[in-house]
Design a protein around this motif. Sequence first.
Motif, PDB file in Angstrom:
ATOM      1  N   ALA A   9       0.854  -1.197   0.000  1.00 33.46           N
ATOM      2  CA  ALA A   9       0.000   0.000   0.000  1.00 33.46           C
ATOM      3  C   ALA A   9       0.884   1.239   0.000  1.00 33.46           C
ATOM      4  CB  ALA A   9      -0.922   0.006   1.212  1.00 33.46           C
ATOM      5  N   TRP A  10       0.594   2.161  -0.910  1.00 36.11           N
ATOM      6  CA  TRP A  10       1.257   3.458  -0.920  1.00 36.11           C
ATOM      7  C   TRP A  10       0.536   4.331   0.093  1.00 36.11           C
ATOM      8  CZ3 TRP A  10       5.542   5.776  -2.153  1.00 36.11           C
ATOM      9  CH2 TRP A  10       5.585   7.170  -2.212  1.00 36.11           C
ATOM     10  N   ASP A  11       1.285   4.844   1.053  1.00 34.53           N
ATOM     11  CA  ASP A  11       0.741   5.726   2.076  1.00 34.53           C
ATOM     12  C   ASP A  11       0.888   7.153   1.563  1.00 34.53           C
ATOM     13  OD1 ASP A  11       0.437   7.457   4.305  1.00 34.53           O
ATOM     14  OD2 ASP A  11       1.084   5.886   5.684  1.00 34.53           O
ATOM     15  N   LYS A  12      -0.224   7.781   1.213  1.00 34.77           N
ATOM     16  CA  LYS A  12      -0.202   9.131   0.632  1.00 34.77           C
ATOM     17  C   LYS A  12       0.298  10.185   1.631  1.00 34.77           C
ATOM     18  CE  LYS A  12      -4.283   8.195  -2.208  1.00 34.77           C
ATOM     19  NZ  LYS A  12      -5.688   8.605  -2.421  1.00 34.77           N
ATOM     20  N   VAL A  13       0.050   9.969   2.905  1.00 36.56           N
ATOM     21  CA  VAL A  13       0.442  10.931   3.921  1.00 36.56           C
ATOM     22  C   VAL A  13       1.950  10.883   4.170  1.00 36.56           C
ATOM     23  CG1 VAL A  13       0.188  11.603   6.346  1.00 36.56           C
ATOM     24  CG2 VAL A  13      -1.825  10.919   5.012  1.00 36.56           C
ATOM     25  N   HIS A  14       2.476   9.689   4.366  1.00 35.22           N
ATOM     26  CA  HIS A  14       3.895   9.525   4.679  1.00 35.22           C
ATOM     27  C   HIS A  14       4.753   9.299   3.437  1.00 35.22           C
ATOM     28  CE1 HIS A  14       1.840   8.474   8.492  1.00 35.22           C
ATOM     29  NE2 HIS A  14       2.761   9.297   8.955  1.00 35.22           N
ATOM     30  N   GLU A  15       4.106   9.201   2.272  1.00 35.32           N
ATOM     31  CA  GLU A  15       4.768   9.018   0.978  1.00 35.32           C
ATOM     32  C   GLU A  15       5.795   7.882   1.008  1.00 35.32           C
ATOM     33  OE1 GLU A  15       6.162  12.921  -0.214  1.00 35.32           O
ATOM     34  OE2 GLU A  15       4.169  13.418  -0.958  1.00 35.32           O
ATOM     35  N   CYS A  16       5.303   6.705   1.362  1.00 35.20           N
ATOM     36  CA  CYS A  16       6.145   5.515   1.368  1.00 35.20           C
ATOM     37  C   CYS A  16       5.262   4.285   1.180  1.00 35.20           C
ATOM     38  CB  CYS A  16       6.934   5.401   2.666  1.00 35.20           C
ATOM     39  SG  CYS A  16       5.905   5.149   4.119  1.00 35.20           S
ATOM     40  N   TYR A  17       5.893   3.176   0.822  1.00 29.98           N
ATOM     41  CA  TYR A  17       5.168   1.918   0.669  1.00 29.98           C
ATOM     42  C   TYR A  17       5.184   1.127   1.960  1.00 29.98           C
ATOM     43  CZ  TYR A  17       4.303   1.869  -4.353  1.00 29.98           C
ATOM     44  OH  TYR A  17       3.818   2.132  -5.604  1.00 29.98           O
ATOM     45  N   SER A  29       0.771  -6.920  15.618  1.00 39.78           N
ATOM     46  CA  SER A  29       1.216  -8.117  14.901  1.00 39.78           C
ATOM     47  C   SER A  29       2.611  -8.004  14.320  1.00 39.78           C
ATOM     48  CB  SER A  29       0.240  -8.451  13.770  1.00 39.78           C
ATOM     49  OG  SER A  29       0.332  -7.469  12.754  1.00 39.78           O
ATOM     50  N   GLY A  30       3.027  -6.805  13.905  1.00 45.84           N
ATOM     51  CA  GLY A  30       4.332  -6.657  13.287  1.00 45.84           C
ATOM     52  C   GLY A  30       4.393  -7.260  11.900  1.00 45.84           C
ATOM     53  N   CYS A  31       3.253  -7.507  11.281  1.00 42.36           N
ATOM     54  CA  CYS A  31       3.223  -8.120   9.947  1.00 42.36           C
ATOM     55  C   CYS A  31       3.537  -7.114   8.852  1.00 42.36           C
ATOM     56  CB  CYS A  31       1.853  -8.731   9.665  1.00 42.36           C
ATOM     57  SG  CYS A  31       1.540 -10.204  10.620  1.00 42.36           S
ATOM     58  N   VAL A  32       2.993  -5.929   8.948  1.00 44.32           N
ATOM     59  CA  VAL A  32       3.163  -4.924   7.900  1.00 44.32           C
ATOM     60  C   VAL A  32       4.562  -4.330   8.014  1.00 44.32           C
ATOM     61  CG1 VAL A  32       2.284  -2.767   6.953  1.00 44.32           C
ATOM     62  CG2 VAL A  32       0.698  -4.452   7.878  1.00 44.32           C
ATOM     63  N   LYS A  33       5.263  -4.269   6.882  1.00 41.72           N
ATOM     64  CA  LYS A  33       6.664  -3.842   6.866  1.00 41.72           C
ATOM     65  C   LYS A  33       6.874  -2.675   5.915  1.00 41.72           C
ATOM     66  CE  LYS A  33       8.015  -7.690   9.048  1.00 41.72           C
ATOM     67  NZ  LYS A  33       8.400  -7.674  10.419  1.00 41.72           N
ATOM     68  N   TYR A  34       7.894  -1.859   6.219  1.00 38.94           N
ATOM     69  CA  TYR A  34       8.379  -0.893   5.256  1.00 38.94           C
ATOM     70  C   TYR A  34       9.253  -1.633   4.255  1.00 38.94           C
ATOM     71  CZ  TYR A  34       6.835   2.836   8.365  1.00 38.94           C
ATOM     72  OH  TYR A  34       6.081   3.668   9.139  1.00 38.94           O
ATOM     73  N   GLU A  35       9.609  -0.974   3.166  1.00 41.04           N
ATOM     74  CA  GLU A  35      10.396  -1.619   2.118  1.00 41.04           C
ATOM     75  C   GLU A  35      11.731  -2.158   2.644  1.00 41.04           C
ATOM     76  OE1 GLU A  35      11.506  -0.963  -2.539  1.00 41.04           O
ATOM     77  OE2 GLU A  35      10.896   0.755  -1.367  1.00 41.04           O
ATOM     78  N   ASN A  36      12.307  -1.499   3.643  1.00 39.92           N
ATOM     79  CA  ASN A  36      13.590  -1.947   4.197  1.00 39.92           C
ATOM     80  C   ASN A  36      13.445  -3.102   5.178  1.00 39.92           C
ATOM     81  OD1 ASN A  36      12.589  -0.781   6.517  1.00 39.92           O
ATOM     82  ND2 ASN A  36      14.093   0.860   6.612  1.00 39.92           N
ATOM     83  N   GLY A  37      12.200  -3.580   5.388  1.00 36.68           N
ATOM     84  CA  GLY A  37      11.958  -4.732   6.253  1.00 36.68           C
ATOM     85  C   GLY A  37      11.601  -4.395   7.677  1.00 36.68           C
ATOM     86  N   GLU A  38      11.684  -3.126   8.057  1.00 38.38           N
ATOM     87  CA  GLU A  38      11.330  -2.732   9.422  1.00 38.38           C
ATOM     88  C   GLU A  38       9.820  -2.790   9.613  1.00 38.38           C
ATOM     89  OE1 GLU A  38      12.948   0.941  10.852  1.00 38.38           O
ATOM     90  OE2 GLU A  38      14.869   0.573   9.860  1.00 38.38           O
ATOM     91  N   ASP A  39       9.390  -3.094  10.840  1.00 40.32           N
ATOM     92  CA  ASP A  39       7.965  -3.106  11.144  1.00 40.32           C
ATOM     93  C   ASP A  39       7.382  -1.709  10.962  1.00 40.32           C
ATOM     94  OD1 ASP A  39       8.184  -5.743  11.801  1.00 40.32           O
ATOM     95  OD2 ASP A  39       8.019  -5.453  13.965  1.00 40.32           O
ATOM     96  N   ALA A  40       6.216  -1.645  10.380  1.00 44.19           N
ATOM     97  CA  ALA A  40       5.545  -0.369  10.156  1.00 44.19           C
ATOM     98  C   ALA A  40       4.606  -0.057  11.314  1.00 44.19           C
ATOM     99  CB  ALA A  40       4.758  -0.419   8.860  1.00 44.19           C
ATOM    100  N   VAL A  41       4.448   1.219  11.585  1.00 43.60           N
ATOM    101  CA  VAL A  41       3.457   1.678  12.539  1.00 43.60           C
ATOM    102  C   VAL A  41       2.260   2.129  11.710  1.00 43.60           C
ATOM    103  CG1 VAL A  41       2.917   3.364  14.325  1.00 43.60           C
ATOM    104  CG2 VAL A  41       5.238   2.436  14.140  1.00 43.60           C
TER     105      VAL A  41
END
Length: 139
Positions: A9-17, A29-41
């Motif tokens: 998902a492209w986050d329009k607010v934070h401008e990242c995937y 859950s820690g399932c959703v990740k940023y492209e670099n593999g870090e857990d997303a908030v």
Amino acid sequence: MKREIRFRAWDKVHECYLYDVQGAYDMLSGCVKYENGEDAVYDEECFAGFLDNDQYVVEQFTGLTDMNGRKIYEGDIVRTGEDNIGDPEPMIGQVIMREGSWLIENEKKQEAIELFSEITSREVIGNIFEDKQLLEGKQ
């Protein structure tokens, strides 16, 4: 053959995937990740939250990888290889789904070709949110 179903998902607010958003089911859950593999908030409690929220543009994994082993998603910008056999001239276009098929579409040239090819290489060179200039021929 089992097909891998994945979404980003492209986050329009934070401008990242955000990747693996199909795994979102619990805020901890820690399932959703940023492209670099870090857990997303993220604020969504489930995958449907990403689909129903205008903050996100959800894109599906095509099930294919490019010549470098990179996963190809809807919305990626792909370049066809110089090794074309049967394809038109090498082109750059956006990955789209049309009538049940993944295509590379170049609106400028008003043409589309199938994403899958056993005889021609494909390479992800960007995506429609971070690299839109690639579609305009400004490489």
